[in-house]
Design a protein around this motif. Structure first.
Motif, PDB file in Angstrom:
ATOM      1  N   TYR A 115      59.486  12.089 -57.813  1.00 21.38           N
ATOM      2  CA  TYR A 115      58.829  13.010 -58.741  1.00 21.38           C
ATOM      3  C   TYR A 115      57.345  12.681 -58.912  1.00 21.38           C
ATOM      4  O   TYR A 115      56.500  13.579 -59.016  1.00 21.38           O
ATOM      5  CB  TYR A 115      59.531  12.980 -60.093  1.00 21.38           C
ATOM      6  CG  TYR A 115      60.781  13.823 -60.153  1.00 21.38           C
ATOM      7  CD1 TYR A 115      60.702  15.214 -60.142  1.00 21.38           C
ATOM      8  CD2 TYR A 115      62.044  13.245 -60.225  1.00 21.38           C
ATOM      9  CE1 TYR A 115      61.849  16.006 -60.202  1.00 21.38           C
ATOM     10  CE2 TYR A 115      63.194  14.020 -60.279  1.00 21.38           C
ATOM     11  CZ  TYR A 115      63.097  15.403 -60.266  1.00 21.38           C
ATOM     12  OH  TYR A 115      64.239  16.169 -60.312  1.00 21.38           O
ATOM     13  N   VAL A 116      57.016  11.391 -58.967  1.00 22.94           N
ATOM     14  CA  VAL A 116      55.615  10.984 -59.105  1.00 22.94           C
ATOM     15  C   VAL A 116      54.791  11.479 -57.915  1.00 22.94           C
ATOM     16  O   VAL A 116      53.683  12.012 -58.077  1.00 22.94           O
ATOM     17  CB  VAL A 116      55.503   9.452 -59.243  1.00 22.94           C
ATOM     18  CG1 VAL A 116      54.056   8.993 -59.053  1.00 22.94           C
ATOM     19  CG2 VAL A 116      56.010   9.004 -60.596  1.00 22.94           C
ATOM     20  N   ILE A 117      55.336  11.302 -56.714  1.00 23.64           N
ATOM     21  CA  ILE A 117      54.628  11.751 -55.511  1.00 23.64           C
ATOM     22  C   ILE A 117      54.469  13.269 -55.521  1.00 23.64           C
ATOM     23  O   ILE A 117      53.390  13.807 -55.221  1.00 23.64           O
ATOM     24  CB  ILE A 117      55.379  11.299 -54.241  1.00 23.64           C
ATOM     25  CG1 ILE A 117      55.427   9.778 -54.158  1.00 23.64           C
ATOM     26  CG2 ILE A 117      54.705  11.868 -52.982  1.00 23.64           C
ATOM     27  CD1 ILE A 117      56.410   9.266 -53.116  1.00 23.64           C
ATOM     28  N   ALA A 118      55.547  13.971 -55.899  1.00 28.81           N
ATOM     29  CA  ALA A 118      55.480  15.430 -55.924  1.00 28.81           C
ATOM     30  C   ALA A 118      54.486  15.934 -56.963  1.00 28.81           C
ATOM     31  O   ALA A 118      53.788  16.936 -56.742  1.00 28.81           O
ATOM     32  CB  ALA A 118      56.870  16.002 -56.207  1.00 28.81           C
ATOM     33  N   ALA A 119      54.382  15.242 -58.101  1.00 30.00           N
ATOM     34  CA  ALA A 119      53.514  15.700 -59.190  1.00 30.00           C
ATOM     35  C   ALA A 119      52.049  15.336 -58.977  1.00 30.00           C
ATOM     36  O   ALA A 119      51.153  16.104 -59.350  1.00 30.00           O
ATOM     37  CB  ALA A 119      54.001  15.115 -60.514  1.00 30.00           C
TER      38      ALA A 119
END
Length: 417
Positions: free
Chosen positions: A381-385
């Motif tokens: 999620y961190v990478i996607a955000a």
């Protein structure tokens, strides 16, 4: 004098090595698997995390079974199940079948750490517990080091499916040797009488434990601040461990633009370095605790120091040179490897009865893997955000700092309700 208990250390080292080879196999093959099944970073995060779901679910039951039936049978069944599941991953034809194989693998692997703690308590004199626990735990870093090179080569040359078949097959070799040779020190014939007497005389910490002492049971242990401190410390540490295990190859390929083959070679170096330095840390901790007695719990200070060393991961977002990045990763992995082995040794140091080892170890590992379960998903999620890995490394570093505080404040007494 012959120290044939060294064969026990070899069993434990190789058990952990195979365990983590099978865990990291998916990370090495992540890129071709994601392409073949059309998976996003968030989907891969859930797939990376999936084996931990069943792993954590079965840890406490496995610990109870271990205390009842002993390590020979429990380790045998465990490695049979997880090796078969790993091999069958190579036959997966969908995301669902990949997920199923990983869940079965995680259930089988739940035996590993409780078995290791139980075997160490049965076989190893208390004054050697730190270094042998470090040897056991260092196998979990040797596995990724070997796997990074071997499986990266297999994936590059023959595709990802064969790599899982070979990784699973190695476990069956270990199982055959284990069933032929392992037993308790009271039973096996390949240990001399003098060494057997030393093991039985010195395997318990004077003042804190007794092999024949009365077991407290899990509920009583859970009332102690110390057990929760050990579990939270483990969690803060394992978050970073699983960040490396699951996302390091993808990070190197996506942000440092390394090929699968070069990724394997690069990732192997810090894991290999951590194996050697983790064992050294275990030996130094044994020397340190002998001054105040193993039962004093002084090993907590070594745990905190190791976590502070691991927190150098906070420097990753500011490191552009590949050679310097290799140094940072090596230091970080050494810190988290030493933390795990020293925390496990501290558990045995502070546990009143050997009859509770399986349950207590399972509880601590559950605590660790709750955090470990979150790490791959949160990172996805961190990478996607953010489009970056920077905060992924930042969160890991902050947790290591928190863990150092927890271990020096919450593990100050033996686990007595």
């Amino acid at each position: 004098m012959s120290y044939r208990r060294g064969w026990i250390a070899a069993f434990l080292f190789s058990l952990a090595m195979i365990n983590y080879m099978d865990r990291v196999a998916l990370s090495i093959a992540a890129a071709p698997i994601a392409r073949e099944f059309g998976l996003s970073t968030v989907s891969m995060g859930y797939l990376f995390s999936s084996f931990i779901w069943s792993y954590a679910l079965f840890l406490l039951p496995m610990g109870m079974l271990l205390d009842r039936f002993g390590p020979k049978r429990i380790a045998g069944w465990g490695i049979f199940i997880w090796s078969a599941a790993t091999a069958l991953t190579g036959a997966a034809g969908s995301f669902a079948s990949l997920l199923t194989a990983r869940l079965v693998m995680g259930g089988g692997e739940s035996c590993s750490n409780p078995v290791g703690a139980k075997v160490i308590r049965q076989w190893i004199p208390a004054s050697e517990r730190g270094v042998i626990t470090a040897l056991f735990n260092s196998g979990s870093y040797a596995g990724p080091a070997i796997c990074s090179v071997l499986l990266a080569f297999l994936v590059g040359q023959y595709g990802w499916r064969l790599s899982f078949v070979i990784a699973g097959g190695i476990g069956f070799i270990w199982l055959a040797v284990w069933l032929c040779f392992y037993g308790s020190p009271e039973q096996v014939r390949w240990v001399g009488d003098q060494e057997r007497e030393k093991i039985l005389r010195e395997r318990d910490t004077k003042g804190a434990a007794a092999q024949g002492g009365e077991a407290q049971g899990l509920l009583a242990l859970m009332k102690t601040r110390t057990l929760w401190g050990l579990a939270l410390t483990q969690g803060c540490n394992v978050y970073t461990q699983y960040l490396f295990l699951t996302w390091l190859p993808s990070y190197l390929q996506a942000t440092r633009h390394l090929s699968i083959g070069k990724t394997g070679m690069f990732a192997a170096v810090p894991y290999a370095v951590s194996v050697v330095l983790c064992i050294l840390a275990g030996r130094l901790s044994d020397m340190y605790v002998q001054r105040g007695g193993v039962a004093s719990g002084r090993r907590r200070n070594a745990v905190a120091l190791a976590m502070l060393v691991g927190s150098v991961i906070l420097a990753v977002p500011f490191t552009t040179d590949l050679s310097l990045l290799l140094v940072v990763f090596s230091i970080t992995l050494t810190g988290i490897a030493a933390t795990t082995s020293l925390n496990f040794a501290l558990l045995n140091d502070l546990l009143p009865s050997a009859r509770d080892v399986g349950k207590a170890m399972a509880f601590v590992v559950v605590g660790g893997n709750v955090f470990g379960m979150v790490a791959p998903i949160a990172t996805g999620y961190v990478i996607a955000a953010t489009g970056s890995y920077d905060w992924a490394f930042g969160i890991a570093g902050l947790l290591l700092l928190a863990g150092a505080i927890i271990t020096v404040t919450m593990t100050r007494r033996p686990m007595q309700a």
